[in-house]
Design a protein around this motif. Sequence first.
Motif, PDB file in Angstrom:
ATOM      1  N   GLY A  59       0.819  -1.214   0.000  1.00  0.00           N
ATOM      2  CA  GLY A  59       0.000   0.000   0.000  1.00  0.00           C
ATOM      3  C   GLY A  59       0.848   1.257   0.000  1.00  0.00           C
ATOM      4  O   GLY A  59       0.560   2.219  -0.718  1.00  0.00           O
ATOM      5  N   LYS A  62       2.621   1.628  -3.505  1.00  0.00           N
ATOM      6  CA  LYS A  62       1.690   2.035  -4.555  1.00  0.00           C
ATOM      7  C   LYS A  62       1.189   3.464  -4.322  1.00  0.00           C
ATOM      8  O   LYS A  62       1.149   4.268  -5.254  1.00  0.00           O
ATOM      9  N   GLY A  63       0.833   3.789  -3.106  1.00  0.00           N
ATOM     10  CA  GLY A  63       0.295   5.119  -2.814  1.00  0.00           C
ATOM     11  C   GLY A  63       1.313   6.227  -2.990  1.00  0.00           C
ATOM     12  O   GLY A  63       1.071   7.219  -3.695  1.00  0.00           O
ATOM     13  N   ARG A  64       2.458   6.065  -2.378  1.00  0.00           N
ATOM     14  CA  ARG A  64       3.468   7.128  -2.446  1.00  0.00           C
ATOM     15  C   ARG A  64       4.084   7.267  -3.828  1.00  0.00           C
ATOM     16  O   ARG A  64       4.369   8.376  -4.273  1.00  0.00           O
ATOM     17  N   ILE A  67       1.636   9.212  -6.047  1.00  0.00           N
ATOM     18  CA  ILE A  67       1.643  10.646  -5.760  1.00  0.00           C
ATOM     19  C   ILE A  67       2.860  11.306  -6.407  1.00  0.00           C
ATOM     20  O   ILE A  67       2.749  12.340  -7.069  1.00  0.00           O
ATOM     21  N   HIS A  85      -6.136   7.563 -10.034  1.00  0.00           N
ATOM     22  CA  HIS A  85      -5.524   6.258  -9.788  1.00  0.00           C
ATOM     23  C   HIS A  85      -4.403   5.997 -10.778  1.00  0.00           C
ATOM     24  O   HIS A  85      -4.562   6.197 -11.979  1.00  0.00           O
ATOM     25  N   GLN A  89      -6.020  -2.038  -8.520  1.00  0.00           N
ATOM     26  CA  GLN A  89      -6.241  -2.533  -7.163  1.00  0.00           C
ATOM     27  C   GLN A  89      -5.565  -3.891  -7.026  1.00  0.00           C
ATOM     28  O   GLN A  89      -5.506  -4.664  -7.979  1.00  0.00           O
TER      29      GLN A  89
END
Length: 123
Positions: A59, A62-64, A67, A85, A89
């Motif tokens: 997580g 993928k998230g950082r 961004i 996105h 997922q």
Amino acid sequence: MPKYRHRILTGGVGHEVGNCIRAFSQHMGIEIVEMNIQRDHMHIFAMIPPKVSVSDYCGMVKGRSAIRVFNKHKELKKQLYWGNHFWTQGYCVDTVGMDSDMIRKYVKYQEARERRMEQRSLF
């Protein structure tokens, strides 16, 4: 995998994703043993300490990375298919025991193998 498996992990985008993953992994005390970033997906062979959950690591990566990629490559946000996105997922994870050398070679040479298979399918 990038959203809709678009082939964008090349050039500056692929380089930025790789840098993000290495930096965030190091910050969390995770050793990247092998990493292979291809046009539409990637493989990471990492040594994750027991104090870090695999889902938290995935997580965070993928998230950082999303961004940072969107901030550095603003043209991606303008494409109608992205929305907010970057990655699909989910993810695939497996543990490695005695066959770590085999897994490492798989990750390292996966791109060359896939190119050979694509070339064969063209004929």
